[in-house]
Design a protein around this motif. Structure first.
Motif, PDB file in Angstrom:
ATOM      1  N   SER A   1       0.811  -1.217   0.000  1.00 22.70           N
ATOM      2  CA  SER A   1       0.000   0.000   0.000  1.00 22.70           C
ATOM      3  C   SER A   1       0.849   1.274   0.000  1.00 22.70           C
ATOM      4  CB  SER A   1      -0.934   0.014   1.220  1.00 22.70           C
ATOM      5  OG  SER A   1      -0.202   0.176   2.419  1.00 22.70           O
ATOM      6  N   TRP A   2       2.157   1.153  -0.257  1.00 16.80           N
ATOM      7  CA  TRP A   2       3.008   2.351  -0.313  1.00 16.80           C
ATOM      8  C   TRP A   2       2.396   3.341  -1.293  1.00 16.80           C
ATOM      9  CZ3 TRP A   2       6.310   5.022   2.291  1.00 16.80           C
ATOM     10  CH2 TRP A   2       7.130   5.968   1.677  1.00 16.80           C
ATOM     11  N   PRO A   3       2.064   4.561  -0.840  1.00 14.25           N
ATOM     12  CA  PRO A   3       1.212   5.441  -1.646  1.00 14.25           C
ATOM     13  C   PRO A   3       1.934   6.319  -2.656  1.00 14.25           C
ATOM     14  CG  PRO A   3       1.525   6.372   0.537  1.00 14.25           C
ATOM     15  CD  PRO A   3       2.261   5.070   0.529  1.00 14.25           C
ATOM     16  N   LEU A   4       3.259   6.239  -2.757  1.00 13.14           N
ATOM     17  CA  LEU A   4       3.997   7.111  -3.666  1.00 13.14           C
ATOM     18  C   LEU A   4       4.634   6.298  -4.790  1.00 13.14           C
ATOM     19  CD1 LEU A   4       5.776   9.467  -1.094  1.00 13.14           C
ATOM     20  CD2 LEU A   4       3.632   9.843  -2.318  1.00 13.14           C
ATOM     21  N   PRO A   5       4.907   6.933  -5.931  1.00 14.16           N
ATOM     22  CA  PRO A   5       5.577   6.213  -7.021  1.00 14.16           C
ATOM     23  C   PRO A   5       6.956   5.724  -6.594  1.00 14.16           C
ATOM     24  CG  PRO A   5       4.668   8.309  -7.776  1.00 14.16           C
ATOM     25  CD  PRO A   5       4.569   8.324  -6.295  1.00 14.16           C
ATOM     26  N   VAL A   6       7.373   4.605  -7.144  1.00 11.96           N
ATOM     27  CA  VAL A   6       8.687   4.040  -6.869  1.00 11.96           C
ATOM     28  C   VAL A   6       9.464   3.982  -8.172  1.00 11.96           C
ATOM     29  CG1 VAL A   6       9.959   2.011  -6.061  1.00 11.96           C
ATOM     30  CG2 VAL A   6       7.840   2.701  -4.913  1.00 11.96           C
ATOM     31  N   ASP A   7      10.671   4.541  -8.154  1.00 10.08           N
ATOM     32  CA  ASP A   7      11.509   4.611  -9.350  1.00 10.08           C
ATOM     33  C   ASP A   7      12.724   3.715  -9.143  1.00 10.08           C
ATOM     34  OD1 ASP A   7      13.260   5.341 -11.445  1.00 10.08           O
ATOM     35  OD2 ASP A   7      12.435   7.372 -11.520  1.00 10.08           O
ATOM     36  N   ASP A   8      12.945   2.782 -10.046  1.00  9.65           N
ATOM     37  CA  ASP A   8      14.061   1.842  -9.925  1.00  9.65           C
ATOM     38  C   ASP A   8      15.418   2.529  -9.936  1.00  9.65           C
ATOM     39  OD1 ASP A   8      12.268  -0.210  -9.832  1.00  9.65           O
ATOM     40  OD2 ASP A   8      12.535  -0.832 -11.923  1.00  9.65           O
ATOM     41  N   ASP A   9      15.479   3.764 -10.408  1.00 15.17           N
ATOM     42  CA  ASP A   9      16.752   4.472 -10.505  1.00 15.17           C
ATOM     43  C   ASP A   9      17.122   5.214  -9.234  1.00 15.17           C
ATOM     44  OD1 ASP A   9      17.129   3.651 -13.150  1.00 15.17           O
ATOM     45  OD2 ASP A   9      15.931   5.326 -13.919  1.00 15.17           O
ATOM     46  N   PHE A  10      16.302   5.082  -8.165  1.00 14.17           N
ATOM     47  CA  PHE A  10      16.560   5.833  -6.938  1.00 14.17           C
ATOM     48  C   PHE A  10      16.387   4.937  -5.717  1.00 14.17           C
ATOM     49  CE2 PHE A  10      15.260   8.895 -10.106  1.00 14.17           C
ATOM     50  CZ  PHE A  10      16.211   9.904  -9.962  1.00 14.17           C
ATOM     51  N   SER A  11      17.100   5.279  -4.667  1.00 18.49           N
ATOM     52  CA  SER A  11      16.943   4.634  -3.356  1.00 18.49           C
ATOM     53  C   SER A  11      16.302   5.658  -2.434  1.00 18.49           C
ATOM     54  CB  SER A  11      18.299   4.185  -2.809  1.00 18.49           C
ATOM     55  OG  SER A  11      18.897   3.218  -3.648  1.00 18.49           O
ATOM     56  N   ASP A  12      14.996   5.784  -2.518  1.00 18.45           N
ATOM     57  CA  ASP A  12      14.303   6.859  -1.811  1.00 18.45           C
ATOM     58  C   ASP A  12      13.983   6.480  -0.365  1.00 18.45           C
ATOM     59  OD1 ASP A  12      14.365   8.794  -3.779  1.00 18.45           O
ATOM     60  OD2 ASP A  12      12.551   8.069  -4.749  1.00 18.45           O
ATOM     61  N   LEU A  13      13.552   7.474   0.388  1.00 15.41           N
ATOM     62  CA  LEU A  13      13.252   7.291   1.798  1.00 15.41           C
ATOM     63  C   LEU A  13      11.883   6.633   1.973  1.00 15.41           C
ATOM     64  CD1 LEU A  13      14.382  10.756   3.231  1.00 15.41           C
ATOM     65  CD2 LEU A  13      15.658   8.602   3.274  1.00 15.41           C
ATOM     66  N   TRP A  14      11.834   5.682   2.883  1.00 14.62           N
ATOM     67  CA  TRP A  14      10.562   5.093   3.308  1.00 14.62           C
ATOM     68  C   TRP A  14      10.193   5.679   4.659  1.00 14.62           C
ATOM     69  CZ3 TRP A  14       8.637   2.274   7.414  1.00 14.62           C
ATOM     70  CH2 TRP A  14       7.405   1.631   7.207  1.00 14.62           C
ATOM     71  N   TYR A  15       8.891   5.817   4.889  1.00 18.03           N
ATOM     72  CA  TYR A  15       8.394   6.353   6.163  1.00 18.03           C
ATOM     73  C   TYR A  15       7.110   5.607   6.503  1.00 18.03           C
ATOM     74  CZ  TYR A  15       6.989   9.873   9.641  1.00 18.03           C
ATOM     75  OH  TYR A  15       6.631  10.530  10.797  1.00 18.03           O
ATOM     76  N   PRO A  16       6.923   5.152   7.751  1.00 24.57           N
ATOM     77  CA  PRO A  16       5.705   4.416   8.119  1.00 24.57           C
ATOM     78  C   PRO A  16       4.470   5.279   7.914  1.00 24.57           C
ATOM     79  CG  PRO A  16       6.955   5.031  10.072  1.00 24.57           C
ATOM     80  CD  PRO A  16       7.832   5.336   8.901  1.00 24.57           C
ATOM     81  N   HIS A  17       3.404   4.682   7.372  1.00 23.75           N
ATOM     82  CA  HIS A  17       2.304   5.516   6.895  1.00 23.75           C
ATOM     83  C   HIS A  17       0.933   4.968   7.218  1.00 23.75           C
ATOM     84  CE1 HIS A  17       1.599   2.660   3.537  1.00 23.75           C
ATOM     85  NE2 HIS A  17       2.911   2.500   3.612  1.00 23.75           N
TER      86      HIS A  17
END
Length: 758
Positions: A283-299
């Motif tokens: 249910s991660w609500p934001l787009p995920v881009d394979d070219d980045f290691s973005d921040l995860w935050y409990p939601h």
């Protein structure tokens, strides 16, 4: 293995603590988060000023600066930065000058001088959509505050209220909050205080009439502070004064001039692995881009089981993060949204100065470290040990000691590192150096009734820093060439009771069956205990021995005794403040401040009678209205099971005492033991103070306002609930709050109004 010993059961703590009935109705269970990929430790250098990793802001002269001030123009926007060699670039928010491509995590440190004002134009260049999930539920989120709102707060600064960056001081490129007075047009034109400003900007003025200290500036926008700061909108601010300059010049203090003054900004994060996010957090609500290691935050609240069910649950059936509960004193409960605000954020990967598990090389001499705990919610108990085989720390039980949840207390068996000499706090120098790490003191708990504390509270620690606290320390590596040390922390999360699933270290038990981690491999993360590797290489030592240096620094600090003396409490007005928690309209745990008078009532259930509730919302009528120049003593009673770091805007405070009491009988005050003095490294001035469960913390402060070259308007925010100020006076609007950022926003923050001259 007894599974019960590895399951978080906060009620066990409450049943053996003062105030069990009062606290029991308002507890949560924090479970394991989505986990970062395992990143190799200590393979990249620590970023700091001398290797170009932490950038210093460059001054400019735009033509509307107040006389005598140094001006900076700083952008607040989105950029990418690579935080570990095995991570792809990470999208971040933060401060930078020039193009976004120049942005570095925690960039734009400001070096200021006492008596020389700093004026800053902050230009909001954030995109409309946040990089962290935003809770837009009307009960919690102010819909008028856009996702790209900012409000810059100089944490620890003696600043005018219109430059304090409080929660209602937010602005976007096109709109502003009810307390924003820093660019009344937000479009090109003439502002009555500042003059002609760029569009979409806010102007801030810092007088810098304070002694030498490490401050920091970070975002404080209403309802999104926790995610703005987590996304990276924070940086350091250092004030120098003649006293410190003299110590630097004489070589008493290790300094930037001899490459021996190094900041250590501690944070915990979680990084997304694009290959696993879909399965582990569908249910991660934001787009995920394979070219980045973005921040995860409990939601989200994931439900799960009650503590009783957890103890009997089959493996794999109790993996939720938090349960929603009730009843609520505010009305009928409906399920939490997704995304939602959560009780606390605990990451699994430690960053120091924006670098994941970095390594630092030092020479065999003294170094000064300016340490800031910039985590959202994680406390730190900093210790130094020699690095063991395989680059790890070996842990063993401390006798028969257990934590409040029945888990064995573990401590390193590695040899101790050098002593840590603490010489200052977040509000400047201490009256005398305090020797720590001699020997190291791992976390320990009050396990039986004692005259000075509450059962379950932490009673043994080394260099303990809550979120927002700072420590100014000197470490002497003389004679240590060839040694390698690890900066180590063992604080529970939440603090002090903790859930061992938020504690990641080599050798931990496999807790995947209950939503936890299998544990890291040697030399890899996730790991929240090993923070920084320090290797001592060959090189020149110091000309002055450690014994002679101690004499020098003791003499120097003793000369400041007069300005470290607390204000007189004779005739001072005394207030009773309460720290409380319950459940909001969505059944989520909510932390609140209040007084000893209740506005709300917790409804009766089949098991509990109706009870008064003492917490108040930020928007409730203001109760802390003080006169400029007044001295007050605040008694802050903690009716919760968490330690809360309370941060005071505008003022520095001195801790008078801490004393255990019975929360069950609040507001009737029944003490359960004598008062005790603050720790040796809490003496002198502070502005972020730890308030322990079941204790009253007394602080004294004087409400002086800064001298300014301009007049300020009054705060006219309608929700203050106050009559018009007296003739010739204005309302100076500040706040005080818990610096666990998720607590601060939901809703452990209250207005502080100072009545004084414009």
């Amino acid at each position: 293995m007894d599974r019960q010993k590895f399951i978080f059961n906060r009620r066990q703590f409450l049943k053996t603590s003062a105030g069990a009935a009062a606290l029991l109705a308002a507890r949560r269970r924090a479970y394991a988060f989505y986990q970062s990929p395992g990143l190799q430790k200590f393979i990249q250098p620590l970023r700091h000023y001398l290797n170009g990793g932490l950038t210093l802001a460059a001054a400019d002269n735009p033509g509307y600066t107040k006389p005598g001030a140094t001006h900076y123009t700083i952008n607040v926007g989105k950029y990418t930065d690579q935080l570990h060699p095995n991570l792809k670039p990470t999208h971040l928010f933060g401060y930078f000058q020039g193009a976004p491509s120049t942005g570095k995590h925690l960039g734009m440190t400001i070096l200021a001088a006492k008596g020389t004002p700093v004026q800053i134009t902050f230009k909001n260049q954030l995109p409309a959509a946040h990089i962290i999930p935003v809770d837009t539920d009307p009960f919690f989120y102010n819909a008028a505050v856009a996702q790209n709102a900012i409000a810059t707060h100089l944490h620890g600064g003696l600043v005018p209220w219109i430059s304090d960056g409080g929660p209602y001081d937010w602005f976007t490129p096109t709109a502003a909050g009810p307390s924003f007075k820093n660019n009344t047009t937000l479009t090109p034109g003439s502002d009555p205080i500042w003059g002609s400003l760029p569009p979409g900007s806010g102007e801030y003025y810092y007088p810098n009439n304070q002694s030498a200290r490490l401050l920091w500036y970070h975002d404080h926008a209403h309802d999104i502070t926790r995610i703005n700061a987590y996304a990276g909108i924070a940086s350091a601010y250092v004030i120098r004064d003649p006293f410190e300059n003299d110590l630097n010049a004489r070589g008493v203090l290790p300094s930037l001039a001899n490459a021996a003054e190094i900041p250590l900004v501690l944070q915990d994060k979680v990084f997304i692995n694009p290959a696993t996010i879909g399965a582990k957090d569908p249910s991660w609500p934001l787009p995920v881009d394979d070219d980045f290691s973005d921040l995860w935050y409990p939601h989200k609240y994931e439900g799960g089981a009650s503590p009783e069910m957890l103890l009997s649950a089959l493996p794999g059936t109790a993996t939720g993060r938090w349960d929603d509960h009730g009843p609520s004193p505010f009305g009928t409960i409906t399920p939490p949204p997704d995304p939602t605000v959560i009780p606390e954020m605990f990451g699994d990967t430690i960053l120091v100065n924006g670098t994941v598990y970095p390594a630092l090389s030092v020479q065999p001499r003294r170094y000064r470290f300016r340490v800031l705990n910039a985590c959202n919610a994680r406390f730190m108990n900093l210790q130094l040990y020699e690095m063991g085989p395989g680059g790890e720390v070996t842990l063993a039980p401390v006798g028969l000691e257990i934590d409040p949840n029945g888990n064995p207390v573990l401590a390193p068996t590695n040899a101790a590192g050098p002593a840590i000499y603490q010489i200052g706090t977040e509000a400047g120098f201490l009256p005398a150096p305090v020797v720590l790490n001699s020997p190291p003191r791992p976390i320990g708990y009050q396990s039986a009734a004692a005259p000075y504390s509450t059962v379950g509270n932490v009673n043994r620690y080394n260099l303990l820093l809550a979120p927002g606290e700072r420590a100014d320390v000197v470490i002497d590596f003389v004679g240590k060439a060839g040694k390698t040390y690890v900066l180590y922390s063992d604080t529970p999360a939440p603090f002090p009771g903790g859930d061992i699933r938020n504690d990641y270290y080599f050798g931990m038990a496999n807790m995947t069956s209950i939503g936890g981690s299998a544990g890291p491999a040697a030399g890899f993360g996730p790991n929240t205990r090993t923070l920084l590797q320090i290797s001592v290489v060959s090189g020149p030592g110091d000309a002055v021995s450690t014994a002679n240096w101690l004499t020098q620094i003791k003499t120097a600090l003793a000369s400041r005794a007069a300005e470290l003396a607390p204000p007189s409490q004779v005739g001072a007005f005394k207030r009773q403040i309460s720290l409380n928690e319950t459940f909001d309209l969505n059944g989520r745990l909510i932390q609140m401040m209040g007084t000893n008078v209740s506005l709300y009532t917790i409804p009766a259930t089949s098991k509990t009678p109706a009870a008064p509730f003492f917490g108040r919302f930020l928007e409730d009528p203001t109760t802390e209205v003080v006169q400029a120049g007044a001295t007050e003593v605040w008694e802050i009673y903690n009716n919760t099971a968490d330690t809360h770091p309370i941060h005071f805007h505008l003022v520095n405070v001195q801790i008078v005492s801490r004393q255990p009491f019975d929360p069950d009988q609040f507001p009737n005050i029944v003490f359960t033991g004598p008062a005790r003095l603050p720790d040796a490294n809490e003496k002198g001035w502070k502005e972020t103070v730890r308030m322990n469960p079941g204790e009253v913390t007394r602080v004294v402060m004087r409400f002086d306002l800064p001298a300014l070259p301009f007049a300020q308007p009054t705060s006219d925010r309608a929700t203050l609930g106050l009559p018009a100020p007296p003739t010739g006076k204005i309302y100076h609007e500040y706040v005080y709050h818990c610096h666990i950022l998720e607590h601060e926003e939901h809703d452990m923050m209250r207005s502080l109004i100072v009545v004084g001259n414009p």
